[in-house]
Design an enzyme around this catalytic site. Structure first.
Site, PDB file in Angstrom:
ATOM      1  N   CYS A 135       2.844  -3.207   4.138  1.00 27.10           N
ATOM      2  CA  CYS A 135       2.010  -2.055   4.486  1.00 27.10           C
ATOM      3  C   CYS A 135       2.714  -1.344   5.633  1.00 27.10           C
ATOM      4  CB  CYS A 135       0.571  -2.466   4.798  1.00 27.10           C
ATOM      5  SG  CYS A 135       0.347  -3.503   6.257  1.00 27.10           S
ATOM      6  N   GLY A 136       2.015  -0.524   6.397  1.00 29.53           N
ATOM      7  CA  GLY A 136       2.676   0.196   7.478  1.00 29.53           C
ATOM      8  C   GLY A 136       3.203  -0.741   8.545  1.00 29.53           C
ATOM      9  N   THR A 137       2.365  -1.681   8.935  1.00 28.93           N
ATOM     10  CA  THR A 137       2.746  -2.621  10.002  1.00 28.93           C
ATOM     11  C   THR A 137       3.009  -4.037   9.506  1.00 28.93           C
ATOM     12  OG1 THR A 137       0.428  -3.179  10.314  1.00 28.93           O
ATOM     13  CG2 THR A 137       1.317  -1.402  11.704  1.00 28.93           C
TER      14      THR A 137
ATOM     15  N   HIS B 220       9.345 -24.233   8.886  1.00 30.34           N
ATOM     16  CA  HIS B 220       8.273 -24.957   9.583  1.00 30.34           C
ATOM     17  C   HIS B 220       6.889 -24.743   8.981  1.00 30.34           C
ATOM     18  CE1 HIS B 220      10.565 -25.460  13.669  1.00 30.34           C
ATOM     19  NE2 HIS B 220      11.251 -25.899  12.620  1.00 30.34           N
TER      20      HIS B 220
ATOM     21  N   ASP C 207       0.864  -1.191   0.000  1.00 32.21           N
ATOM     22  CA  ASP C 207       0.000   0.000   0.000  1.00 32.21           C
ATOM     23  C   ASP C 207       0.900   1.242   0.000  1.00 32.21           C
ATOM     24  OD1 ASP C 207       0.860   0.333   2.614  1.00 32.21           O
ATOM     25  OD2 ASP C 207      -1.132   0.289   3.517  1.00 32.21           O
ATOM     26  N   HIS C 208       0.298   2.401   0.168  1.00 29.40           N
ATOM     27  CA  HIS C 208       1.075   3.643   0.127  1.00 29.40           C
ATOM     28  C   HIS C 208       2.168   3.688   1.188  1.00 29.40           C
ATOM     29  CE1 HIS C 208      -2.357   3.971   2.771  1.00 29.40           C
ATOM     30  NE2 HIS C 208      -1.729   4.905   3.453  1.00 29.40           N
TER      31      HIS C 208
ATOM     32  N   ARG D  87       5.310 -34.058  10.452  1.00 29.91           N
ATOM     33  CA  ARG D  87       4.613 -33.201  11.425  1.00 29.91           C
ATOM     34  C   ARG D  87       4.318 -31.809  10.865  1.00 29.91           C
ATOM     35  NH1 ARG D  87       9.845 -31.970  13.199  1.00 29.91           N
ATOM     36  NH2 ARG D  87      10.081 -30.030  14.355  1.00 29.91           N
ATOM     37  N   HIS D  88       5.261 -31.269  10.129  1.00 29.45           N
ATOM     38  CA  HIS D  88       5.009 -29.942   9.559  1.00 29.45           C
ATOM     39  C   HIS D  88       3.936 -30.025   8.473  1.00 29.45           C
ATOM     40  CE1 HIS D  88       8.128 -28.229  11.896  1.00 29.45           C
ATOM     41  NE2 HIS D  88       9.130 -28.776  11.232  1.00 29.45           N
TER      42      HIS D  88
ATOM     43  N   ILE E  64       0.582  -5.940   9.073  1.00 25.22           N
ATOM     44  CA  ILE E  64      -0.538  -6.709   9.630  1.00 25.22           C
ATOM     45  C   ILE E  64      -1.733  -6.734   8.677  1.00 25.22           C
ATOM     46  CG2 ILE E  64      -2.199  -6.843  11.532  1.00 25.22           C
ATOM     47  CD1 ILE E  64       0.028  -5.680  13.333  1.00 25.22           C
ATOM     48  N   GLY E  65      -2.219  -5.557   8.302  1.00 26.51           N
ATOM     49  CA  GLY E  65      -3.422  -5.510   7.463  1.00 26.51           C
ATOM     50  C   GLY E  65      -3.252  -6.285   6.165  1.00 26.51           C
TER      51      GLY E  65
HETATM   52  C1  RB5 Z   1      -2.143   2.788   6.424  1.00 31.17           C
HETATM   53  O1  RB5 Z   1      -2.146   4.017   7.055  1.00 31.17           O
HETATM   54  C2  RB5 Z   1      -1.923   1.670   7.443  1.00 31.17           C
HETATM   55  O2  RB5 Z   1      -3.039   1.535   8.243  1.00 31.17           O
HETATM   56  C3  RB5 Z   1      -1.580   0.383   6.747  1.00 31.17           C
HETATM   57  O3  RB5 Z   1      -0.444   0.565   5.981  1.00 31.17           O
HETATM   58  C4  RB5 Z   1      -1.274  -0.813   7.632  1.00 31.17           C
HETATM   59  O4  RB5 Z   1      -0.354  -0.500   8.615  1.00 31.17           O
HETATM   60  C5  RB5 Z   1      -2.415  -1.570   8.122  1.00 31.17           C
HETATM   61  O5  RB5 Z   1      -2.286  -2.672   8.697  1.00 31.17           O
END
Ligand code: RB5
Length: 145
Positions: free
Chosen positions: A68-70, A101, A11-12, A136-137, A72-73
């Site tokens: 992305c930023g984290t 694994h 993403d951005h 197992r894996h 996670i998303g």
């Molecule tokens: C975008 O601002 C941010 O929310 C996205 O990059 C990400 O970190 C989401 O998980």
């Protein structure tokens, strides 16, 4: 071993790191496709995680890199597609174990969490480490669907 082909997307927030990681993939003589985004205008990570997951499932590539930023998303987005195992990795040990694994097929990183040198190291390890295999894996991975 099957030749590795990578799909990258971000993403951005991850755009700039994606550009750096493309050079790293090139330096490993690995082919890649870039699924965007192509600038820092705000976009939705949900779309970009899905794009990489879909080309992987179609078989056009066999590894994915999402940012992305984290981390996670975009990993959650990718992991909603069956047979995708996207691992958020912010250190080389996690990247190595995700391959050994979990046979992770996508690495996800947070551009606001780690620096580009650590991200490059994670990527290199991820792309050069094989799945350890073993009953197992495999049994655990099959249960993931
Ligand atoms: C975008 O601002 C941010 O929310 C996205 O990059 C990400 O970190 C989401 O998980």
């Amino acid at each position: 071993m099957t030749q590795i082909i990578v799909a990258l997307a971000a993403d951005h927030a991850g755009f700039s790191l994606k550009e750096k990681l493309k050079s790293e993939v090139e330096s490993m003589n690995i082919k890649y496709i870039d699924l965007g985004t192509n600038n820092t205008d705000a976009v939705d990570y949900s779309d970009y995680g899905k794009k990489v997951a879909e080309v992987l499932v179609e078989g056009a590539v066999n590894r994915g890199v999402v940012i992305c930023g984290t981390g996670i998303g975009i990993s959650i987005a990718a992991n909603r597609i069956n047979s995708i195992r996207a691992a958020v990795c912010h250190d080389a040990t996690t990247a190595r174990l995700a391959r050994l694994h979990n046979d992770a097929n996508i690495i996800s990183m947070g551009a606001r969490i780690i620096g580009s040198e650590v991200a490059k190291e994670c990527l290199r390890v991820f792309l050069s480490t094989p799945f350890e295999g073993g009953e197992r894996h495999l049994r655990r991975i099959v249960k993931l669907g």
